[in-house]
Design a protein around this motif. Structure first.
Motif, PDB file in Angstrom:
ATOM      1  N   TRP A 225       0.848  -1.188   0.000  1.00  0.00           N
ATOM      2  CA  TRP A 225       0.000   0.000   0.000  1.00  0.00           C
ATOM      3  C   TRP A 225       0.881   1.234   0.000  1.00  0.00           C
ATOM      4  CZ3 TRP A 225      -5.134   0.351   3.036  1.00  0.00           C
ATOM      5  CH2 TRP A 225      -5.865  -0.842   2.929  1.00  0.00           C
ATOM      6  N   LYS A 228       0.038   6.774   2.120  1.00  0.00           N
ATOM      7  CA  LYS A 228      -1.051   7.752   2.237  1.00  0.00           C
ATOM      8  C   LYS A 228      -2.402   7.083   2.444  1.00  0.00           C
ATOM      9  CE  LYS A 228      -1.797   8.421  -2.763  1.00  0.00           C
ATOM     10  NZ  LYS A 228      -1.726   9.426  -3.864  1.00  0.00           N
ATOM     11  N   TYR A 229      -2.476   5.782   2.202  1.00  0.00           N
ATOM     12  CA  TYR A 229      -3.721   5.043   2.409  1.00  0.00           C
ATOM     13  C   TYR A 229      -3.720   4.244   3.707  1.00  0.00           C
ATOM     14  CZ  TYR A 229      -4.475   6.107  -2.535  1.00  0.00           C
ATOM     15  OH  TYR A 229      -4.638   6.746  -3.742  1.00  0.00           O
TER      16      TYR A 229
END
Length: 288
Positions: A225, A228-229
């Motif tokens: 990932w 930022k997520y």
């Protein structure tokens, strides 16, 4: 490897290219679907020497592995000995892990011991969804025992996976196998085995954090990932209770470390925690 010159250790990179040499097993279709899912810049997976060159230029060390899922998928695996031999040619930057399908039983146990003793393999990768097994399946325990005796870690994919995503029926893969709660049994039954749960474990993030906070032999790599997520709860634990057991990982070549590190700079991580995640925790875990 001169770790004083290394700025980070990427704990999650894939060696894929040799698996794509067989047009009859469907692996190329799977790779294309993954490239589309992750918007990868690579039309074909980079070779191990190309991977080494990329990481060397950035002064980032990389744990590298393939995934042996022959029993469940019919995909011919990338030979572990070949990966270890190529990694040894780039030992200034690459750290070889191996992968053995748990379905191989005693043959896999013998291979694991040989790979550590004769080829310098530093750990083992498992992908429960791809390999179609629950991590706490007792049939896999002899393999875990051999890995624990060798004193090297075991890395498990957790959560949803890009493998098979968007393909018809998800390419037949079941997400249920990668719920991190099943790793709790493994951590309890093998307390001296260092275990890494790979990725933010969507949709089971709380289960992953519970296992890692309860079992001191469990780590989390943050690959797969963009930071930022990351869920806020994961960031909170990375900054506090699990700051010494969080690891930088990109998921190369699906996600490039350049992108991951750029987004990580913007994440609300304490200054004193950043070097732990980027390098020091992995260095201590690997004993290097």
């Amino acid at each position: 490897m001169n770790l004083d010159d290394i700025v980070a250790i990427d704990f999650h990179t894939h060696a894929e290219e040799a698996c794509g040499m067989h047009a009859d097993d469907g692996y190329d279709d799977l790779q294309q679907a993954m490239a589309d899912y992750f918007h990868s810049p690579f039309k074909t997976p980079p070779t191990i020497p190309e991977t080494a060159d990329y990481y060397r230029k950035r002064r980032i060390a990389a744990v590298i592995f393939a995934v042996d899922a022959e029993a469940a998928t019919g995909h011919r695996r990338y030979n572990n000995e070949d990966i270890a031999t190529l990694a040894a040619e780039h030992s200034d930057i690459l750290i070889p892990f191996a992968s053995i399908d748990p379905a191989k039983g005693k043959i896999g146990v013998r291979e694991a011991r040989r790979l550590v003793s004769e080829f310098g393999v530093r750990g083992f990768k498992f992908h429960p969804t791809y390999q179609a097994f629950y991590p706490n399946d007792r049939a896999a325990y002899p393999l875990y025992e051999a890995i624990q005796e060798a004193g090297v870690p075991a890395l498990f994919h957790t959560g949803q996976t890009g493998v098979g995503a968007g393909m018809r029926g998800g390419y037949g893969m079941r997400l249920k196998y990668s719920n991190p709660i099943y790793i709790d049994d493994v951590a309890a039954d093998f307390p001296d085995l260092k275990i890494i749960m790979a990725h933010p474990s969507f949709p089971w993030q709380e289960e992953a954090l519970a296992v890692a906070t309860h079992k001191p032999n469990v780590y989390i790599d943050l690959s797969g990932w963009s930071p930022k997520y990351f869920p806020p709860l994961l960031v909170k634990y990375a900054n506090s209770l699990l700051k010494e057991r969080m690891l930088f990982g990109s998921d190369w070549p699906a996600i490039l470390p350049d992108r991951w590190l750029t987004d990580f700079e913007k994440l609300d991580i304490k200054p004193e925690v950043r070097p732990l995640i980027l390098k020091e925790n992995a260095r201590r875990l690997l004993g290097i």
